[in-house]
Scaffold this active site. Structure first.
Site, PDB file in Angstrom:
ATOM      1  N   GLY A  26       0.829  -1.198   0.000  1.00 64.48           N
ATOM      2  CA  GLY A  26       0.000   0.000   0.000  1.00 64.48           C
ATOM      3  C   GLY A  26       0.859   1.241   0.000  1.00 64.48           C
ATOM      4  O   GLY A  26       2.053   1.189   0.343  1.00 64.48           O
TER       5      GLY A  26
ATOM      6  N   CYS B 148       5.206  -6.202   1.777  1.00 68.12           N
ATOM      7  CA  CYS B 148       5.566  -4.784   1.808  1.00 68.12           C
ATOM      8  C   CYS B 148       4.836  -4.077   2.957  1.00 68.12           C
ATOM      9  O   CYS B 148       5.137  -4.323   4.111  1.00 68.12           O
ATOM     10  CB  CYS B 148       5.282  -4.134   0.458  1.00 68.12           C
ATOM     11  SG  CYS B 148       6.097  -2.524   0.240  1.00 68.12           S
ATOM     12  N   TYR B 149       3.864  -3.215   2.666  1.00 66.12           N
ATOM     13  CA  TYR B 149       3.106  -2.555   3.731  1.00 66.12           C
ATOM     14  C   TYR B 149       2.487  -3.592   4.670  1.00 66.12           C
ATOM     15  O   TYR B 149       2.436  -3.389   5.890  1.00 66.12           O
ATOM     16  CB  TYR B 149       2.016  -1.679   3.119  1.00 66.12           C
ATOM     17  CG  TYR B 149       1.173  -0.910   4.122  1.00 66.12           C
ATOM     18  CD1 TYR B 149       1.542   0.361   4.548  1.00 66.12           C
ATOM     19  CD2 TYR B 149       0.005  -1.462   4.642  1.00 66.12           C
ATOM     20  CE1 TYR B 149       0.770   1.066   5.452  1.00 66.12           C
ATOM     21  CE2 TYR B 149      -0.781  -0.762   5.558  1.00 66.12           C
ATOM     22  CZ  TYR B 149      -0.395   0.498   5.960  1.00 66.12           C
ATOM     23  OH  TYR B 149      -1.158   1.198   6.864  1.00 66.12           O
TER      24      TYR B 149
ATOM     25  N   HIS C 205       8.236  -7.526  -3.119  1.00 64.57           N
ATOM     26  CA  HIS C 205       7.017  -7.905  -3.839  1.00 64.57           C
ATOM     27  C   HIS C 205       7.243  -9.223  -4.590  1.00 64.57           C
ATOM     28  O   HIS C 205       7.756  -9.225  -5.710  1.00 64.57           O
ATOM     29  CB  HIS C 205       6.616  -6.798  -4.820  1.00 64.57           C
ATOM     30  CG  HIS C 205       6.058  -5.586  -4.153  1.00 64.57           C
ATOM     31  ND1 HIS C 205       4.724  -5.449  -3.849  1.00 64.57           N
ATOM     32  CD2 HIS C 205       6.669  -4.472  -3.688  1.00 64.57           C
ATOM     33  CE1 HIS C 205       4.530  -4.286  -3.248  1.00 64.57           C
ATOM     34  NE2 HIS C 205       5.690  -3.675  -3.136  1.00 64.57           N
TER      35      HIS C 205
ATOM     36  N   GLU D 177       5.046 -11.007  -5.990  1.00 67.31           N
ATOM     37  CA  GLU D 177       4.045 -11.205  -7.042  1.00 67.31           C
ATOM     38  C   GLU D 177       4.471 -10.669  -8.405  1.00 67.31           C
ATOM     39  O   GLU D 177       3.843 -10.991  -9.421  1.00 67.31           O
ATOM     40  CB  GLU D 177       2.717 -10.554  -6.628  1.00 67.31           C
ATOM     41  CG  GLU D 177       2.693  -9.038  -6.653  1.00 67.31           C
ATOM     42  CD  GLU D 177       3.198  -8.392  -5.368  1.00 67.31           C
ATOM     43  OE1 GLU D 177       2.911  -7.202  -5.153  1.00 67.31           O
ATOM     44  OE2 GLU D 177       3.896  -9.079  -4.587  1.00 67.31           O
TER      45      GLU D 177
ATOM     46  N   ASP E 298     -15.869 -11.446 -23.441  1.00 67.43           N
ATOM     47  CA  ASP E 298     -16.577 -11.697 -22.188  1.00 67.43           C
ATOM     48  C   ASP E 298     -17.999 -12.189 -22.423  1.00 67.43           C
ATOM     49  O   ASP E 298     -18.421 -13.204 -21.861  1.00 67.43           O
ATOM     50  CB  ASP E 298     -16.598 -10.423 -21.337  1.00 67.43           C
ATOM     51  CG  ASP E 298     -15.214  -9.843 -21.125  1.00 67.43           C
ATOM     52  OD1 ASP E 298     -14.243 -10.605 -21.252  1.00 67.43           O
ATOM     53  OD2 ASP E 298     -15.107  -8.638 -20.852  1.00 67.43           O
TER      54      ASP E 298
ATOM     55  N   LYS F  95      -9.506 -11.392 -16.895  1.00 66.32           N
ATOM     56  CA  LYS F  95      -9.614 -11.533 -18.346  1.00 66.32           C
ATOM     57  C   LYS F  95      -8.843 -12.738 -18.871  1.00 66.32           C
ATOM     58  O   LYS F  95      -9.344 -13.483 -19.727  1.00 66.32           O
ATOM     59  CB  LYS F  95      -9.130 -10.261 -19.031  1.00 66.32           C
ATOM     60  CG  LYS F  95      -9.104 -10.323 -20.551  1.00 66.32           C
ATOM     61  CD  LYS F  95     -10.502 -10.346 -21.149  1.00 66.32           C
ATOM     62  CE  LYS F  95     -11.071  -8.951 -21.209  1.00 66.32           C
ATOM     63  NZ  LYS F  95     -12.340  -8.894 -21.994  1.00 66.32           N
TER      64      LYS F  95
END
Length: 525
Positions: free
Chosen positions: A66, A93-94, A181, A183, A239, A380
């Site tokens: 964040g 992180c945060y 991070h 990710e 979609d 997506k």
């Protein structure tokens, strides 16, 4: 007909990892990475209480990063009782700094900070970082404050030059944290760390897959719909096509698709959509040519949100009156995705609205049909994988994303038939040149936008012109939550510009948008 709520929701049938969002740019990316590891994920707001977490019964909790500082009063906090639930927690992180602050450690304020690539050094044996990871490895950092003292009972197991506690662990309490991070792709061993946390430390099962999504949704749709008639608002995009195929698999001939030709489609697209859909899916399809209705509703409307809501309302009005004899329809299928919900205010309606999507925030309050949104838990890239699993052809699955409001949100200003016709020609040139350069599959989304309320001076044939600018937009992305502007070769851009100016009457300037998301969105409106 059975109208009871379907019992088979993803959270009820799979182990779930909750991603607690503290305003992170990468919260959605964390959720996607969890799913890539075959574990279902759900993003929840940081205001969630321990009781609400307990009700969801997750197998793991991940605290996102964040932009705030844990040392400033009033910044987001986690309900302290969540730490006492015994659910495995990973702070990123945060999130890691929050663990340190709330559990008795120290986060230093105003230190050197680290942004970008950093080198981590292992200090002690770790249960979180697998043994095959080297004692020194690269990670991606984005922090100013840093953990300087781990809380009681926690062991610092790694550090960097400017982060004394880059990894902290408490196996007994089942709480871990990383300052970096994991990710992002720039942390080479990040996915192994997330895999260790989810699979080994939290013990999550790996049952989340596209095949499981199909089975669960088919059962849920049948349970909810019973023998009722259903209509699907078909836009021709990925979609709505996948949503239609999934619902058709569940209820067959009870489904009728209505393709609403809004007059706001790309050049030649309506004809292509109708032909492709009928040929590949064999579903009853009604082609409703309602362009004038939409232009009437958009007359004089220039504010982006007002345009989206006007278009959304007209969609529903068309469905309610243009059903080709299907007068007893009770449900409406839409291709709402997880990012749509997030950008329109979050899944709980408390997040800030980036822009309302016509199939989320633009529907009229007095809509008579009940919504079925079988893709609302998916990103997506997962929808594309689901389409392939359902047997849809590549030409449908890999069609570029196209907003529900169509060219209505790519014309900055009032939408008129003349402006749409101009933009269709310019947009067709952009797509043709990218296809000719072999860049279609490398680019997530590309289009032309018309600045209809802007005029620029030019010179053509020794005469002064006063025409409209066209903006070319092309981005690369994995899920549309973040995106980078595409590095299209100069010669391709040059050809686009020359063709648009020479072939599209009323345009005398072409510009290329080099804004990433964030801070911009992919669409201009």
């Amino acid at each position: 007909m059975n109208t009871d709520a379907a019992p088979d929701t993803p959270a009820a049938t799979h182990d779930t990892a909750l991603v607690v969002d503290f305003g992170a740019q990468y919260a959605q990316l964390i959720a996607r990475r969890v799913r890539e590891l075959s574990v279902y994920s759900e993003i929840v707001p940081h205001r969630i209480s321990a009781a609400e977490v307990a009700d969801k019964a997750p197998s793991a909790i991940i605290l996102s990063g964040g932009p705030a500082s844990v040392n400033i009063d009033g910044t987001p906090r986690l309900d302290p009782a969540i730490y006492e639930l015994g659910i495995p927690i990973l702070g990123i992180c945060y999130g890691a700094q929050l663990i340190a602050t709330q559990l008795g450690g120290t986060v230093g304020r105003g230190l050197a900070g680290e942004y970008g690539r950093a080198r981590v050094t292992r200090m002690a044996e770790s249960s979180l970082v697998p043994d095959e990871v080297p004692d020194e490895y690269d990670v991606w950092m984005s922090h100013f404050d840093a953990i300087t003292v781990a809380p009681p009972g926690f062991t610092p197991t790694a550090s960097t030059k400017d982060a004394p506690v880059a990894v902290l662990e408490n196996d007994t309490r089942r709480i871990w944290g990383v300052q970096y991070h994991p990710e992002v792709v720039h942390s080479p061993y990040g996915m192994r760390v997330m895999e260790r946390f989810l699979h080994d430390l939290a013990g999550c099962n790996t049952s989340w897959s596209m095949a499981s999504v199909i089975d669960e949704q088919v059962a849920a749709i049948r349970h909810r719909v019973g023998d009722a008639r259903v209509i699907c608002g078909l836009s021709g995009g990925v979609d709505s096509s996948v949503a239609a195929a999934l619902v058709h698999k569940a209820i067959g001939a009870q489904l009728t698709c209505i393709y609403v030709d809004t007059g706001l489609m790309r050049k030649g697209e309506s004809e292509q959509v109708v032909e492709t859909f009928r040929r590949n899916l064999g579903i009853e399809l009604i082609h409703a040519d309602e362009g004038q209705r939409f232009f009437d509703a958009l007359a004089g409307v220039t504010e982006p949100e007002a345009k989206r809501k006007a278009i959304g309302e007209q969609f529903i009005r068309v469905f309610e009156r243009h059903t080709g004899g299907v007068s007893d329809a009770e449900f409406l299928v839409q291709g709402t995705l997880y990012p749509d919900l997030i950008e329109s205010g979050g899944t709980d309606g408390t997040a800030s609205v980036i822009k309302s999507h016509h199939n989320v925030g633009g529907l009229p309050d007095d809509m008579e049909l009940e919504l079925i949104e079988p893709l609302r838990d998916l990103f997506k890239d997962e929808v594309r994988a689901l389409g392939t699993e359902l047997g849809l052809p590549d030409e449908m699955v890999w069609r570029q994303p196209f907003p529900g409001p169509g060219l209505g949100v790519r014309i900055i200003g009032e939408v008129t038939p003349e402006r749409v016709a101009l933009l269709q020609e310019a947009d067709a040139i952009v797509r043709e040149e990218l296809a000719r350069a072999g860049l279609e599959r490398e680019i997530w989304q590309s289009y032309a936008a018309l600045l209809s309320d802007v005029r620029s001076v030019g010179v053509m044939g020794d005469e002064r012109t006063y025409g409209h600018p066209i903006v070319v937009r092309a981005v690369t992305s994995d899920d549309a939550m973040t995106a980078d502007w595409a590095r299209i070769p100069y010669e391709v851009l040059e050809t686009m510009s020359q063709r648009i100016i020479n072939e599209v009457t009323g345009v005398n300037r072409v510009v290329y948008d080099i804004t990433s998301k964030p801070p911009g969105t992919i669409e201009w409106e």
